[in-house]
Write an enzyme that holds these catalytic residues in place. Structure first.
Site, PDB file in Angstrom:
ATOM      1  N   ASP A 100     -95.993  40.086  67.078  1.00 56.64           N
ATOM      2  CA  ASP A 100     -96.942  41.146  66.733  1.00 56.64           C
ATOM      3  C   ASP A 100     -97.255  40.989  65.236  1.00 56.64           C
ATOM      4  O   ASP A 100     -96.403  40.546  64.462  1.00 56.64           O
ATOM      5  CB  ASP A 100     -96.301  42.509  67.025  1.00 56.64           C
ATOM      6  CG  ASP A 100     -97.239  43.676  66.765  1.00 56.64           C
ATOM      7  OD1 ASP A 100     -97.765  44.233  67.742  1.00 56.64           O
ATOM      8  OD2 ASP A 100     -97.433  44.035  65.576  1.00 56.64           O
TER       9      ASP A 100
ATOM     10  N   ASP B 274    -102.342  41.584  68.231  1.00 60.31           N
ATOM     11  CA  ASP B 274    -103.003  41.989  66.979  1.00 60.31           C
ATOM     12  C   ASP B 274    -102.906  40.923  65.887  1.00 60.31           C
ATOM     13  O   ASP B 274    -103.410  41.111  64.782  1.00 60.31           O
ATOM     14  CB  ASP B 274    -102.493  43.354  66.487  1.00 60.31           C
ATOM     15  CG  ASP B 274    -100.993  43.485  66.503  1.00 60.31           C
ATOM     16  OD1 ASP B 274    -100.301  42.480  66.761  1.00 60.31           O
ATOM     17  OD2 ASP B 274    -100.494  44.606  66.258  1.00 60.31           O
TER      18      ASP B 274
ATOM     19  N   HIS C  74     -91.580  49.396  66.230  1.00 62.40           N
ATOM     20  CA  HIS C  74     -91.322  50.140  64.978  1.00 62.40           C
ATOM     21  C   HIS C  74     -90.343  51.283  65.174  1.00 62.40           C
ATOM     22  O   HIS C  74     -89.858  51.856  64.192  1.00 62.40           O
ATOM     23  CB  HIS C  74     -92.623  50.716  64.404  1.00 62.40           C
ATOM     24  CG  HIS C  74     -93.652  49.690  64.067  1.00 62.40           C
ATOM     25  ND1 HIS C  74     -93.397  48.615  63.254  1.00 62.40           N
ATOM     26  CD2 HIS C  74     -94.954  49.555  64.455  1.00 62.40           C
ATOM     27  CE1 HIS C  74     -94.493  47.869  63.146  1.00 62.40           C
ATOM     28  NE2 HIS C  74     -95.449  48.408  63.877  1.00 62.40           N
TER      29      HIS C  74
ATOM     30  N   HIS D 242     -97.442  43.051  62.982  1.00 60.89           N
ATOM     31  CA  HIS D 242     -96.650  43.929  62.114  1.00 60.89           C
ATOM     32  C   HIS D 242     -95.161  43.591  62.231  1.00 60.89           C
ATOM     33  O   HIS D 242     -94.695  43.168  63.296  1.00 60.89           O
ATOM     34  CB  HIS D 242     -96.872  45.401  62.495  1.00 60.89           C
ATOM     35  CG  HIS D 242     -98.318  45.818  62.486  1.00 60.89           C
ATOM     36  ND1 HIS D 242     -99.088  45.846  63.633  1.00 60.89           N
ATOM     37  CD2 HIS D 242     -99.119  46.188  61.468  1.00 60.89           C
ATOM     38  CE1 HIS D 242    -100.317  46.245  63.318  1.00 60.89           C
ATOM     39  NE2 HIS D 242    -100.362  46.452  62.008  1.00 60.89           N
TER      40      HIS D 242
HETATM   41  N1  6DK Z   1    -101.545  54.131  59.906  1.00 58.92           N
HETATM   42  C1  6DK Z   1     -97.977  47.946  66.261  1.00 58.92           C
HETATM   43  O1  6DK Z   1     -99.115  47.178  66.531  1.00 58.92           O
HETATM   44  C2  6DK Z   1     -98.324  49.252  65.585  1.00 58.92           C
HETATM   45  O2  6DK Z   1     -97.135  47.149  65.471  1.00 58.92           O
HETATM   46  C3  6DK Z   1     -99.066  49.161  64.262  1.00 58.92           C
HETATM   47  C4  6DK Z   1     -99.068  50.474  63.556  1.00 58.92           C
HETATM   48  C5  6DK Z   1     -99.946  50.488  62.319  1.00 58.92           C
HETATM   49  C6  6DK Z   1     -99.877  51.823  61.635  1.00 58.92           C
HETATM   50  C7  6DK Z   1    -100.787  51.858  60.446  1.00 58.92           C
HETATM   51  C8  6DK Z   1    -100.621  53.153  59.673  1.00 58.92           C
HETATM   52  C9  6DK Z   1    -101.610  55.388  59.343  1.00 58.92           C
HETATM   53  C10 6DK Z   1    -101.167  55.650  58.061  1.00 58.92           C
HETATM   54  C11 6DK Z   1    -101.259  56.933  57.533  1.00 58.92           C
HETATM   55  C12 6DK Z   1    -101.837  57.964  58.287  1.00 58.92           C
HETATM   56  C13 6DK Z   1    -102.299  57.699  59.561  1.00 58.92           C
HETATM   57  C14 6DK Z   1    -102.183  56.415  60.074  1.00 58.92           C
HETATM   58  F1  6DK Z   1     -96.186  48.902  67.388  1.00 58.92           F
HETATM   59  C15 6DK Z   1     -97.287  48.243  67.594  1.00 58.92           C
HETATM   60  F2  6DK Z   1     -98.090  48.937  68.354  1.00 58.92           F
HETATM   61  F3  6DK Z   1     -96.992  47.145  68.217  1.00 58.92           F
HETATM   62  O3  6DK Z   1     -99.715  53.279  58.895  1.00 58.92           O
HETATM   63 ZN    ZN Z   2     -98.721  45.474  65.624  1.00 66.32          ZN
END
Ligand code: 6DK
Ligand code: ZN
Length: 371
Positions: A177, A269, A141, A179
């Site tokens: 992944d 995931d 990301h 995401h």
């Molecule tokens: N959480 C990934 O697995 C990372 O792709 C996934 C990240 C998910 C984030 C979800 C999210 C919040 C939102 C708002 C406030 C706090 C947390 F990059 C990899 F690790 F691989 O938006």
């Molecule tokens: Zn992910």
């Protein structure tokens, strides 16, 4: 065949703390909080299963290293690198959603980036065909100018740049992944030398999922138009759905693109038991994906393959799925570890329809797929 695994235990020092899911805060209602999903335990188990599991005879271990700041500039903007250095000097910073730069995090990030670069270099120099960068924090990301979704530096993107700068003309990235690999996509959005393909959950069916992009019409821009292929899959797609997506969409695209390097961006995931995804792969599905990726590497990139670790948050099952993927990539059969959960219910009828419609859309809109 062997797999060359690159790893450095300093990456365990990125401490993401506790909360409810990935929120990193304690609202006070509970006695027991979750570890942040992107914690060191998940990666400790990945190390131990590769050391002590039945796949261990096929693995050669290599030490990772820290990236130099100058190496980061092939993918990241200098202002962003400075922002991270400053944040680290000031004792840390919340960079984004669930993305906490704490003391130790920056050093771990440099190790993740440098370790991935070492793994890519190993393949580029022909010291081994297949390398796996077992790294955290994850990277896909992370964009040229910002942190996002637990990621600070785009480990895979940096390694792709190294490949291009070392004489590779075309690199294909396949991101499984759960995401969308939005950071990697953005880094190469205007390039026709890098084909980015991402299979991810369709957030149309899950509002809060991350990131809120990754639809089929984000195809790239300028010279890069058609060289970013998004494959948003419905929740519950499962092993047979992923197999169908690989066969229908990924294999033909790689065949037409004919890369000289393939990068598998690997997240566990997408498994059936992951707290952050609902795509329902099991070890069998990961094993099959591994086999398909190996076939692609053997056919198109003279066997060259870099695997980069991303997400995967079930602390035990992620390690099992990693093992299964690498079994597939080594073409080992029968399965060396039985699935501790047996099978998982599957009905691929809907995802097959979705995949067929993505196929029609891509065939109509992507010039290089028509040739
Ligand atoms: N959480 C990934 O697995 C990372 O792709 C996934 C990240 C998910 C984030 C979800 C999210 C919040 C939102 C708002 C406030 C706090 C947390 F990059 C990899 F690790 F691989 O938006
Ligand atoms: Zn992910």
């Amino acid at each position: 065949h062997r797999i060359h695994v690159f790893w450095h235990e300093g990456m365990l020092n990125h401490d993401t703390g506790y909360g409810v899911f990935d929120r990193g805060e304690d609202p006070g209602f509970l006695d027991v909080l979750d570890k942040h999903p992107e914690n060191s335990d998940r990666v400790k188990n990945m190390v131990s299963i590769l050391k002590r599991g039945p796949i261990s005879p096929f693995i050669t271990w290599h030490s990772g290293r820290r990236a130099l700041l100058s190496e980061l500039l092939s993918f990241h903007h200098p202002d962003y690198v400075n922002e991270l250095v400053e944040a680290d000097k000031n004792g840390g910073k919340v960079m984004c959603c669930g993305t906490f730069l704490n003391p130790g995090s920056w050093d771990a990030s440099l190790l993740a980036a440098g370790t991935t670069l070492s793994a890519m270099k190993h393949v580029l120099e022909g010291q081994g065909n297949i390398a796996y960068a077992l790294v955290r924090p994850p990277g896909h990301h992370a964009q040229p100018t910002r942190a996002d979704g637990y990621c600070f530096l785009n480990n895979a993107g940096l390694s792709v740049q190294l490949a291009l700068n070392s004489g590779c003309e075309k690199v294909a990235v396949v991101d499984i992944d759960v995401h969308y690999g939005n950071g990697t996509a953005e880094g190469f959005y205007t390039s026709n030398k890098v084909l980015t393909i991402s299979l991810h959950m369709d957030h149309g069916s899950w509002g809060p999922s991350h990131p809120q992009s990754g639809s089929i019409d984000e195809l790239g821009e300028g010279q890069g138009y058609g060289y970013n292929l998004n494959i948003p899959l419905p929740n519950g797609t499962g092993n047979r759905g992923y197999e169908y997506a690989m066969k229908t969409l990924v294999v033909p695209a790689i065949q037409k693109f004919d890369p000289d390097m393939i990068v598998l961006v690997l997240g566990q995931d997408s498994s059936a038991y992951d707290p952050n995804g609902r795509q329902c792969l099991t070890m069998d599905g990961y094993r099959k994906i591994g086999q398909t990726i190996l076939e692609l590497a053997n056919k198109y990139s003279s066997g060259s393959l870099l695997i980069v670790q991303e997400g995967g948050y079930h602390v035990t099952y992620s390690a099992y799925c990693l093992h299964a993927t690498l079994e597939g990539i080594l073409n080992l059969s029968p399965p060396l570890i039985p699935d501790p959960n047996g099978g998982y219910p599957e009905d691929e009828a809907f995802s097959v329809k979705v995949i067929d419609s993505i196929k029609r859309y891509q065939d109509e809109n992507v010039p290089f797929l028509k040739v």
